[in-house]
Write a protein that holds these residues in place. Structure first.
Motif, PDB file in Angstrom:
ATOM      1  N   UNK A   1     -27.591  -1.349 -49.618  1.00  0.00           N
ATOM      2  CA  UNK A   1     -26.874  -0.291 -48.890  1.00  0.00           C
ATOM      3  C   UNK A   1     -25.461  -0.776 -48.588  1.00  0.00           C
ATOM      4  N   UNK A   2     -24.653  -0.851 -49.631  1.00  0.00           N
ATOM      5  CA  UNK A   2     -23.292  -1.382 -49.481  1.00  0.00           C
ATOM      6  C   UNK A   2     -22.239  -0.277 -49.505  1.00  0.00           C
ATOM      7  N   UNK A   3     -22.678   0.954 -49.330  1.00  0.00           N
ATOM      8  CA  UNK A   3     -21.721   2.051 -49.262  1.00  0.00           C
ATOM      9  C   UNK A   3     -22.023   3.156 -50.253  1.00  0.00           C
TER      10      UNK A   3
ATOM     11  N   UNK B   1     -26.384  -5.403 -46.908  1.00  0.00           N
ATOM     12  CA  UNK B   1     -25.429  -4.509 -46.271  1.00  0.00           C
ATOM     13  C   UNK B   1     -25.852  -4.193 -44.856  1.00  0.00           C
ATOM     14  N   UNK B   2     -25.038  -4.601 -43.886  1.00  0.00           N
ATOM     15  CA  UNK B   2     -25.368  -4.405 -42.474  1.00  0.00           C
ATOM     16  C   UNK B   2     -24.660  -3.222 -41.860  1.00  0.00           C
ATOM     17  N   UNK B   3     -24.414  -2.178 -42.667  1.00  0.00           N
ATOM     18  CA  UNK B   3     -23.845  -0.946 -42.134  1.00  0.00           C
ATOM     19  C   UNK B   3     -24.934  -0.048 -41.584  1.00  0.00           C
ATOM     20  N   UNK B   4     -24.569   1.202 -41.292  1.00  0.00           N
ATOM     21  CA  UNK B   4     -25.519   2.064 -40.593  1.00  0.00           C
ATOM     22  C   UNK B   4     -26.746   2.427 -41.437  1.00  0.00           C
ATOM     23  N   UNK B   5     -26.578   2.647 -42.745  1.00  0.00           N
ATOM     24  CA  UNK B   5     -27.725   3.024 -43.567  1.00  0.00           C
ATOM     25  C   UNK B   5     -28.718   1.866 -43.648  1.00  0.00           C
TER      26      UNK B   5
ATOM     27  N   UNK C   1     -11.624  15.557 -33.071  1.00  0.00           N
ATOM     28  CA  UNK C   1     -12.609  14.484 -33.250  1.00  0.00           C
ATOM     29  C   UNK C   1     -13.767  14.961 -34.116  1.00  0.00           C
ATOM     30  N   UNK C   2     -14.418  14.001 -34.768  1.00  0.00           N
ATOM     31  CA  UNK C   2     -15.632  14.246 -35.540  1.00  0.00           C
ATOM     32  C   UNK C   2     -16.674  13.243 -35.039  1.00  0.00           C
ATOM     33  N   UNK C   3     -17.746  13.713 -34.428  1.00  0.00           N
ATOM     34  CA  UNK C   3     -18.759  12.776 -33.938  1.00  0.00           C
ATOM     35  C   UNK C   3     -19.354  11.960 -35.083  1.00  0.00           C
ATOM     36  N   UNK C   4     -19.597  10.692 -34.814  1.00  0.00           N
ATOM     37  CA  UNK C   4     -20.285   9.829 -35.774  1.00  0.00           C
ATOM     38  C   UNK C   4     -21.468   9.189 -35.060  1.00  0.00           C
ATOM     39  N   UNK C   5     -22.622   9.235 -35.696  1.00  0.00           N
ATOM     40  CA  UNK C   5     -23.841   8.713 -35.075  1.00  0.00           C
ATOM     41  C   UNK C   5     -24.494   7.707 -36.002  1.00  0.00           C
ATOM     42  N   UNK C   6     -24.937   6.618 -35.441  1.00  0.00           N
ATOM     43  CA  UNK C   6     -25.710   5.616 -36.157  1.00  0.00           C
ATOM     44  C   UNK C   6     -27.112   5.628 -35.535  1.00  0.00           C
ATOM     45  N   UNK C   7     -28.117   6.046 -36.306  1.00  0.00           N
ATOM     46  CA  UNK C   7     -29.473   6.201 -35.783  1.00  0.00           C
ATOM     47  C   UNK C   7     -30.246   4.884 -35.849  1.00  0.00           C
TER      48      UNK C   7
END
Length: 456
Positions: free
Chosen positions: A266-268, A182-186, A339-345
């Protein structure tokens, strides 16, 4: 069986639940919270907070390791070592401080806490299975804040070799090799951290590119950084199952095996609705459907947070909590967020607020300023990334801000505030920005949109 009556019952003490409980207590509502584990939910205990601690730990180790090689700063240092168990204990200490603080705040607000798992009998009756036996709670109003849980793949069940994000944050040794499914943010946040700690990391993503929720311009610096860290990224590739020594995958060139001591899946995440099905609430797919006042289809039952849909973010749950309590107290507050901020660390970090260029459409324009032209970015040795402003063509109203860069998460609030306050390009360009800071890139992007860029 003991019975408790109260004005408000909150099921779940995560970021949404504990904020709701505290705010309700402050309003004088007789409030009870049911929580199966420690206060703080996924975010404080096994998610947001511990993951950021591990990311910081990994970054510090990586910096030390980089100083063992020739570098432009002229600093030399010995080869670092890491006691991951000690680092994880430091992380656990932070979690304990925060969860203890939440418990203290709820006590201060005179909130009663019942530890156990809740299940609905009907809309006005909840039974909690506690260590001392079942407890019946009869509230006037209930807020469901039960959060979400990691999705488990049937062919990669969680266990000793297959890790959820929770298990990955509890490792006491760095695996020699790690496959991230899973190549998402997590997956990329934790994969990057373990790569910096010395693991050989391979990311397996079924889609055409990593971080598919973000546009390609934003993700390009992240992909470049992963490559520089030695992370292998396999796109268009599906995981098939474990082998004796690794992970079997299906890619564009057929089946292959990836060496992996551990596999992180980490697929969701999916909403945790266990114990809620009895109510027969109207659903929106797997999520509980709510209106602008957080009301469900059943009178006296409200819902907030991950269980109500995307984006599954702690700060969204917190904002919904305040509205739900207003509703429970007879107020008229409604959800009206621009808006709702979204952050990818990841490294570099990603921030998105408001509309993207694609979402804004032809009536908008997008203008960016690169950190390679920013003095502060140069002085910290991180020139990768940019800040981009999306604005209306006719009046310059700011519709969205996206950014990618080292430490850029700290500017998310400024971006959101500009949109919520209805700022225009002229407002941002006319605001004096401190020099030298990365934030100047926001002002420079506004200047560029207005046709009078200064430093590019």
């Amino acid at each position: 069986m003991s019975t408790i009556t109260c004005q408000l019952l909150v099921i779940g003490a995560g970021p949404g639940g504990y904020v709701a409980a505290i705010r309700a207590g402050q309003k004088g509502l007789d409030t009870v919270v049911v929580e199966a584990e420690r206060p703080g939910g996924t975010c404080l205990n096994i998610g947001c907070i511990p993951s950021k601690a591990v990311i910081h730990l990994a970054e510090e180790f990586h910096r030390a390791a980089e100083l063992t090689h020739d570098n432009p700063l002229g600093i030399s240092a010995g080869t670092p070592t890491i006691d991951l168990a000690k680092g994880m204990a430091w992380k656990d200490g932070i979690v304990a401080r925060l969860t203890g603080g939440v418990a203290g705040l709820m006590k201060k607000a005179k909130v009663r806490v019942v530890t156990g798992r809740a299940r609905f009998v009907d809309g006005k009756t909840v039974v909690v299975d506690t260590a001392d036996g079942p407890v019946t709670i009869k509230p006037a109003t209930t807020i469901i804040a039960t959060g979400s849980e990691p999705v488990e793949l049937p062919f990669l069940p969680f266990g000793e070799r297959v890790l959820s994000s929770t298990a990955a944050l509890a490792l006491d040794k760095v695996p020699a090799s790690l496959a991230v499914v899973g190549g998402g943010y997590i997956g990329l946040e934790l994969g990057t951290a373990f790569a910096k700690l010395g693991a050989k990391v391979t990311v397996v993503e079924a889609g055409a590119r990593i971080l598919p929720a973000y546009d390609a311009d934003l993700t390009a610096p992240v992909a470049a950084r992963l490559k520089s860290l030695g992370v292998t990224v396999l796109t268009g590739t599906k995981a098939l199952g474990l082998t004796d020594t690794g992970l079997k995958v299906q890619g564009p060139d057929g089946e292959a095996e990836i060496a992996a001591d551990k596999v992180l899946v980490t697929v969701g995440r999916r909403p945790n609705t266990s114990g809620i099905e009895t109510l027969g609430l109207t659903m929106a797919g797997p999520f509980i459907k709510v209106d602008a006042r957080m009301r469900t289809s059943m009178t006296g039952v409200l819902a907030i947070g991950d269980v109500t849909g995307d984006p599954m973010l702690a700060h969204r749950a917190m904002a919904q909590a305040e509205i739900a309590v207003e509703t429970a107290a007879g107020g008229r507050a409604e959800w009206d967020k621009r808006c709702i901020p979204a952050i990818c660390f990841t490294d570099p970090e990603l921030v998105t607020v408001g509309l993207s260029p694609a979402e804004a459409g032809d009536a908008a324009r997008a203008d960016s300023f690169p950190f390679k032209a920013n003095g502060r970015a140069m002085t910290v040795g991180r020139e990768d990334g940019f800040i981009r402003v999306v604005s209306r063509k006719d009046n310059g109203l700011v519709l969205g801000v996206q950014a990618v860069g080292a430490g850029i998460s700290e500017m998310a609030t400024a971006f959101a505030l500009a949109i919520e306050m209805g700022a225009t390009l002229q407002d941002i360009a006319g605001t004096i920005h401190a020099h030298p800071t990365q934030g100047e890139a926001l002002q420079e992007a506004a200047h560029r949109a207005l046709g009078h860029a200064l430093h590019i």
